[in-house]
Scaffold this active site. Sequence first.
Site, short mmCIF file in Angstrom:
data_model
loop_
_atom_site.label_atom_id
_atom_site.label_comp_id
_atom_site.label_asym_id
_atom_site.label_seq_id
_atom_site.Cartn_x
_atom_site.Cartn_y
_atom_site.Cartn_z
N ASP A 4 36.34 45.28 32.24
CA ASP A 4 36.25 43.81 32.31
C ASP A 4 35.62 43.38 33.64
O ASP A 4 35.36 42.20 33.86
CB ASP A 4 37.61 43.15 32.07
N SER A 5 35.33 44.36 34.52
CA SER A 5 34.50 44.10 35.70
C SER A 5 33.15 43.51 35.30
O SER A 5 32.47 42.92 36.14
CB SER A 5 34.29 45.39 36.50
N ASP A 33 38.44 48.12 28.23
CA ASP A 33 39.50 47.32 28.86
C ASP A 33 40.02 46.25 27.91
O ASP A 33 39.25 45.57 27.24
CB ASP A 33 38.93 46.59 30.09
N GLU A 73 44.31 52.42 41.06
CA GLU A 73 43.29 51.74 41.87
C GLU A 73 43.87 51.20 43.17
O GLU A 73 44.97 50.62 43.19
CB GLU A 73 42.71 50.58 41.05
N1 LIG Z 1 31.59 45.51 41.70
C1 LIG Z 1 32.86 45.68 41.43
N2 LIG Z 1 33.48 46.83 41.78
C2 LIG Z 1 34.79 47.04 41.53
O1 LIG Z 1 35.31 48.13 41.86
C3 LIG Z 1 35.52 46.02 40.85
C4 LIG Z 1 34.83 44.83 40.47
N3 LIG Z 1 33.52 44.70 40.77
N4 LIG Z 1 35.44 43.85 39.79
C5 LIG Z 1 36.77 44.07 39.30
C6 LIG Z 1 37.54 44.82 40.25
C7 LIG Z 1 37.76 44.11 41.58
N5 LIG Z 1 37.85 45.23 42.48
C8 LIG Z 1 37.90 45.15 43.86
C9 LIG Z 1 37.21 44.18 44.53
C10 LIG Z 1 37.24 44.12 45.92
C11 LIG Z 1 38.00 45.03 46.64
C12 LIG Z 1 38.04 44.97 48.11
O2 LIG Z 1 37.18 44.38 48.72
N6 LIG Z 1 39.04 45.56 48.74
C13 LIG Z 1 39.17 45.61 50.19
C14 LIG Z 1 40.58 46.07 50.51
C15 LIG Z 1 41.23 45.21 51.54
C16 LIG Z 1 42.59 45.80 51.92
O3 LIG Z 1 42.60 46.68 52.80
O4 LIG Z 1 43.62 45.38 51.35
C17 LIG Z 1 38.19 46.62 50.77
O5 LIG Z 1 37.76 46.41 51.91
O6 LIG Z 1 37.85 47.60 50.08
C18 LIG Z 1 38.70 46.02 45.95
C19 LIG Z 1 38.64 46.08 44.55
C20 LIG Z 1 37.69 46.47 41.77
N7 LIG Z 1 36.90 46.09 40.62
C1 LIG Z 2 37.29 49.36 38.11
C2 LIG Z 2 37.69 49.86 36.76
C3 LIG Z 2 38.85 50.79 36.81
C4 LIG Z 2 37.95 48.70 35.81
O1 LIG Z 2 39.03 48.43 35.36
C5 LIG Z 2 36.80 47.86 35.46
O2 LIG Z 2 35.64 48.26 35.71
O3 LIG Z 2 37.03 46.78 34.92
MG LIG Z 3 39.08 46.46 34.46
#
Ligand SMILES: Nc1nc(=O)c2c([nH]1)NC[C@@H]1CN(c3ccc(C(=O)N[C@@H](CCC(=O)O)C(=O)O)cc3)CN21
Ligand SMILES: CC(C)C(=O)C(=O)O
Ligand SMILES: [Mg+2]
Length: 276
Positions: A55-56, A94, A193
């Site tokens: 669903d990303s 998803d 995740e």
């Molecule tokens: N392009 C993309 N990649 C993804 O992996 C993803 C999506 N979209 N959309 C749905 C979700 C959202 N996700 C995400 C989006 C942002 C972060 C992120 O920026 N995390 C911070 C962590 C901050 C902390 O330390 O708590 C990072 O810096 O990685 C993580 C997962 C994973 N999924």
């Molecule tokens: C990041 C993966 C695990 C996911 O759930 C997605 O792409 O939606």
């Molecule tokens: Mg997902």
Amino acid sequence: MYVENASAPARKPVTVPNLHAMKAEGRKIVMLTAYDASFATQLEIAGVDVALVGDSLGMVVQGQRSTLPVTLDQMVYHTGMVARGLSATLLVADMPFMADRNVDYALEAGARLVGEAGAAMVKIEGAAPHILESIHALTERAIPVCAHLGLTPQSVHKFGGYKVQGREHEAAERVLSEALAVQQAGANILVLEGVPTPLGERVTKALDIPVIGIGAGPHCDGQVLVIYDMLGITPGKRPKFSKDFLAGRGSVQEAIAAYVADVRSGAFPAAEHGYN
Ligand SMILES: Nc1nc(=O)c2c([nH]1)NC[C@@H]1CN(c3ccc(C(=O)N[C@@H](CCC(=O)O)C(=O)O)cc3)CN21
Ligand SMILES: CC(C)C(=O)C(=O)O
Ligand SMILES: [Mg+2]
């Protein structure tokens, strides 16, 4: 007759029991998202084990700010397109936000994603009581389930952002007990995740089912990434756990092949892709 361009011998289809054998034998599972038939074909050629219609797609394809606006109809549409590009790769779809609001909805969504669109498994976020019931109900009806714990993106408003989960002692214990609960409910595999590397290792060792990590460290039984992240074409900031595999390479196919090779060898993820 020798034909230079003869296609490679067909791969054997990847099955749920195969994934369990891979965990038992310590062979890493390679999972990658796809949202259409052309990318699905690239995964198929590269020998990716599991394709995920995530669903990303709401964020990377539709340009939404979260995954929450994605509908079941849209997931069915994209899952059908990906299914037509695959032959041996196991296809997971998803469950979109709130399609798992209760057991009946979850069964209806599972029937559409598997029966109508061609997925072999559905993925559901969380371990709330109604989710555990749905995992049980789906698997009882021979719809395999991939659970999804840790940084579950459909809970973005509850978490207050895409924040790493399980950092405090109590939160880590909660993730571990949720993982045991989804396995007990019948989940066939787990996506974990956005958790600290030591927690990724603990959960992987505690479970009999394969644990596929994304931002959960190198000790998981496999890895998954969003394909646009590993091709370096994500609009805006990429999560820290992702890596651009197209950088310095000549084609999408080479990039996916490098991802497959690096997950299988353990070269990806490196320490810099994890949380401590
Ligand atoms: N392009 C993309 N990649 C993804 O992996 C993803 C999506 N979209 N959309 C749905 C979700 C959202 N996700 C995400 C989006 C942002 C972060 C992120 O920026 N995390 C911070 C962590 C901050 C902390 O330390 O708590 C990072 O810096 O990685 C993580 C997962 C994973 N999924
Ligand atoms: C990041 C993966 C695990 C996911 O759930 C997605 O792409 O939606
Ligand atoms: Mg997902």
